[in-house]
Design an enzyme around this catalytic site. Structure first.
Site, mmCIF file in Angstrom:
data_model
loop_
_atom_site.group_PDB
_atom_site.id
_atom_site.type_symbol
_atom_site.label_atom_id
_atom_site.label_comp_id
_atom_site.label_asym_id
_atom_site.label_seq_id
_atom_site.Cartn_x
_atom_site.Cartn_y
_atom_site.Cartn_z
ATOM 1 N N CYS A 343 -26.625 52.651 -39.967
ATOM 2 C CA CYS A 343 -25.382 52.329 -40.208
ATOM 3 C C CYS A 343 -24.321 53.500 -40.301
ATOM 4 C CB CYS A 343 -25.081 51.339 -41.414
ATOM 5 S SG CYS A 343 -26.680 50.641 -42.081
ATOM 6 N N ARG A 372 -38.175 56.780 -44.175
ATOM 7 C CA ARG A 372 -38.000 56.488 -45.416
ATOM 8 C C ARG A 372 -39.151 56.871 -46.283
ATOM 9 N NH1 ARG A 372 -35.230 50.415 -44.765
ATOM 10 N NH2 ARG A 372 -33.600 51.143 -43.289
ATOM 11 N N GLN A 390 -35.804 50.736 -35.271
ATOM 12 C CA GLN A 390 -35.399 49.353 -35.318
ATOM 13 C C GLN A 390 -34.531 48.919 -34.141
ATOM 14 O OE1 GLN A 390 -32.761 49.297 -38.771
ATOM 15 N NE2 GLN A 390 -34.288 48.666 -40.046
ATOM 16 N N ASP A 392 -31.686 47.920 -33.937
ATOM 17 C CA ASP A 392 -30.675 47.834 -34.968
ATOM 18 C C ASP A 392 -29.315 47.548 -34.058
ATOM 19 O OD1 ASP A 392 -29.389 48.002 -37.301
ATOM 20 O OD2 ASP A 392 -29.368 50.050 -37.517
ATOM 21 N N HIS A 394 -24.970 47.346 -34.954
ATOM 22 C CA HIS A 394 -23.750 47.128 -35.714
ATOM 23 C C HIS A 394 -22.661 46.491 -34.918
ATOM 24 C CE1 HIS A 394 -26.063 49.782 -38.244
ATOM 25 N NE2 HIS A 394 -25.963 48.897 -39.109
ATOM 26 N N LYS A 473 -25.286 37.021 -46.176
ATOM 27 C CA LYS A 473 -26.437 37.403 -45.077
ATOM 28 C C LYS A 473 -27.101 36.107 -44.641
ATOM 29 C CE LYS A 473 -30.147 39.156 -47.894
ATOM 30 N NZ LYS A 473 -31.074 39.916 -48.144
ATOM 31 N N HIS A 519 -24.430 44.111 -39.698
ATOM 32 C CA HIS A 519 -25.464 44.818 -39.667
ATOM 33 C C HIS A 519 -26.308 43.701 -39.077
ATOM 34 C CE1 HIS A 519 -24.806 47.914 -42.543
ATOM 35 N NE2 HIS A 519 -23.902 46.905 -43.096
HETATM 36 ZN ZN LIG Z 1 -26.915 48.583 -40.800
#
Ligand SMILES: [Zn+2]
Ligand SMILES: [Zn+2]
Length: 644
Positions: A343, A372, A390, A392, A394, A473, A519
């Site tokens: 992000c 992580r 991910q 992922d 945005h 969310k 996200h």
């Molecule tokens: Zn994010």
């Protein structure tokens, strides 16, 4: 005696004397309800059946049909376990024993670890105690007296719990089974009325544990068990556990040659060639879904100056989970950390150009690795890792585009899970007690999410107060082939991060506005999703995902040349093909290919070589007879296309 008014779930009101127990209310409704009753809900609070009603209240009788009942039932079974253990092994100390999503456990301090035979003996004792239908009784003890009592019994851990959990109270709640000599625990309950209610339970395993889960504390033995209301449900659960063991992705990952681990890179998978093929197939599949939906792919740095993490807020809230680069090797002001999420980098990408409302929604997709710093004790296969990627993205949108964007997202989620045959459910999580921003903004965001869910025809449940502190969310749970639920996709609105990074776009009104960030991920992490897929399919991937889609099996050496030509034509057609050139019997080669769960085996011998065909077998043993190479390619391509 003064009367109180009891309101029942159907809205009817009954006058009863103060002090009437919940069980008496159940009895006054019907004897059948009373005998099925496990507990009560009084003004929404779960209580024992023996709970005396002191003032006007709404009362609902809880039976095994109510959602609250199973947790209570399992907690009571945990007490039954502790009662059995303390009766069989005098001197054993009790820790804690809660219900879990899967059953229950209880932690004990024991002179020697439990062995499997102990579990049988303990379970036997539990059945004996259940058969005697002993009463669970709540007793309020003066706090000091309770502490003295447990101290005298050699239970310092209970004394510690009482001290920590009941500060300022004059009395503490304890539960007995039959009487305090048979079993007593410091516990707030509530519990089933008697051990006879506990019918279908099973002890499963033991493991090492520590007091309060901290390895610096006293070592303990944890006994796991599970409990259901019926033998049928218990049996189904035990079958599921057995099936889960067979499908364990760590075991299959090794057997199928997908990935491995090494102690020098804890929590980071080595993707072997077949695993890499699977990984890349999923990565490209996700691109094929996202690109037509207006996403662009970016790659942002893996290592950032801490200034980025300070701006995003991760430095103060998340630093302990990040890999920080030794500042000794860096210059002043150069402290760096490895990326734990995409992000903040995407905020910089958005901010790198002047943006107008015409650029929105801007959808940035990224698959680069994240790190992580998970504690080494919790690392497990592909589900708890330190390095992962991910699917992922945005989405930067205008406030009024939220509904539109989320509705589109719901469509993508549906399409993706359908492609994997994974049923799923959606949960809307709303404003938590601790939140940032204005209530009006939250209300509008939540309303837009609801409209999107309704427009998309997506059924959902609401988890009140479960949203992130920065926005509401929608989370998604998928159900795998053996009925287990996994949380995967998430769609999270965020008003905070754009603000922290000072993001702006020029609106149609020529004024500056702040975008909202969504996200979103559908797989979640590739690693975890692959673990789910391995277990969902039990390693027998559908053709489009199988790392090796077909293997050519020559019957004898004289068929090798033809077999190679078959392999080459299939490869040229884009199929992932292997050739088993070993001098082994054909039966053996077929069995090996079946163990590797390769979808198609193409046997070639004299007749096939002469006729330019292959004899097609499936991994489940089905013989599909001879087909020309082109015919097989066409069928395989159709199957890949339809995915199922
Ligand atoms: Zn994010
Ligand atoms: Zn308890």
């Amino acid at each position: 005696m003064n009367q109180i008014a009891v309101t029942l779930p159907d809205g009817s009101v009954r006058q009863v004397p103060a002090g009437t127990r919940v069980l008496d209310v159940a009895e006054s409704i019907s004897p059948r309800l009373a005998s099925a009753a496990l507990a009560g809900l009084v003004d929404g609070k779960l209580v024992d059946l023996a709970f005396p009603l002191k003032h006007d209240a709404s009362v609902k009788i809880v039976t095994e049909k109510n959602p609250e009942a199973l947790t209570l039932y399992r907690h009571s079974t945990a007490h039954l376990l502790a009662a059995a253990v303390t009766n069989l092994f005098p001197g054993v100390q009790c820790g804690i024993g809660p219900a879990t999503d899967e059953g229950f456990f209880y932690d004990f301090v024991v002179p020697r670890p439990f062995v499997p035979e102990d579990l049988e003996t303990i379970e036997q004792k539990m059945r004996e105690l259940a058969g005697q239908d002993l009463i669970y009784e709540r007793q309020m003890w003066p706090r000091e007296e309770a502490k003295k009592f447990f101290a005298a019994r050699g239970e310092p851990l209970k004394v510690q719990l009482i001290e920590e959990k009941t500060e300022g109270q004059s009395e503490v709640s304890c539960y007995t089974i039959k009487d305090k000599d048979t079993f007593i625990d410091f516990c707030v309950g509530p519990h089933v009325p008697s051990t006879g209610k506990l019918k279908a339970f099973k002890l499963l395993t033991t493991s090492n544990a520590y007091w309060k889960g901290d390895a610096r504390n006293q070592p303990m033995q944890r006994v796991y068990g599970t409990a259901f209301f019926s033998d049928k449900e218990l049996k189904a659960h035990l079958t599921q556990i057995e099936e889960a063991k067979k499908r364990d992705h760590r075991k299959l990952g090794r057997e199928l040659g997908l990935f491995t681990f090494h102690q020098w890179a804890p929590g980071a998978a080595f993707w072997l060639d077949k695993g890499t093929t699977l990984y890349n197939t999923l990565a490209n599949y996700m691109r094929s879904v996202l690109f037509p939906a207006g996403y662009v792919e970016v790659k942002t740095p893996l290592i950032f100056n801490k200034a980025l993490w300070e701006t995003s807020g991760h430095w103060s809230h998340y630093r302990q989970n990040m890999f920080i680069i030794d500042s000794g090797t860096l210059g002043e002001g150069e402290e760096m950390a490895v990326k734990a999420m995409n992000c903040p980098g995407h905020m910089l990408v958005f901010g790198s150009e002047v943006r107008s409302y015409r650029d929105l929604p801007l959808r940035l997709h990224e698959q680069t690795p994240l790190h992580r710093n998970e504690a080494s004790g919790v690392l497990s296969g592909l589900t708890r890792v330190r390095q992962f990627s991910q699917d992922d993205a945005h989405c930067f949108v205008m406030q009024e585009q939220i509904t539109f964007e989320v509705e589109r997202l719901l469509g993508l989620v549906q399409r993706v899970y359908n492609d994997f045959g994974l049923p799923y459910e959606a949960k809307l999580a709303t404003r938590p007690p601790e939140f940032l921003g204005e209530i009006a903004t939250w209300d509008s965001a939540e309303a837009q999410l609801k409209v999107a869910l309704e427009n998309a025809g997506q059924a959902y449940t609401v988890n009140e107060g479960d949203g992130a502190f920065y926005g509401p969310k929608i989370d998604f749970d998928v159900t795998d082939a053996i009925g287990r639920k996994w949380q995967c996709a998430t769609i999270q609105l965020d008003y905070q991060m754009p603000q922290r990074f000072g993001l702006k776009y020029t609106g149609a009104d020529n004024a500056e506005h702040m975008p909202v960030v969504i996200h979103r991920a559908i797989f979640g992490s590739f690693e975890r999703f692959i673990a789910i897929l391995i277990e969902h399919y039990a390693g027998a991937f559908p053709l489009w995902l199988a790392p090796i889609q077909a293997t050519v099996l020559p019957i004898a050496d004289r068929h090798l040349e033809y077999a190679r030509s078959v392999r080459d034509s299939l490869k040229a057609a884009g199929l992932r093909v292997d050739l088993d050139e070993r001098q082994e019997k054909i039966g053996y080669k077929i069995r090996e290919a079946q163990l590797q769960k390769i979808p198609y085996m193409l046997v070639v011998g004299d007749r096939e070589a002469a006729e330019g065909t292959v004899s097609v077998r499936t991994r489940t043993g089905g013989d599909q007879g001879p087909k020309s190479v082109n015919e097989f390619v066409a069928l395989a391509q159709q199957e890949i296309e339809r995915k199922h």
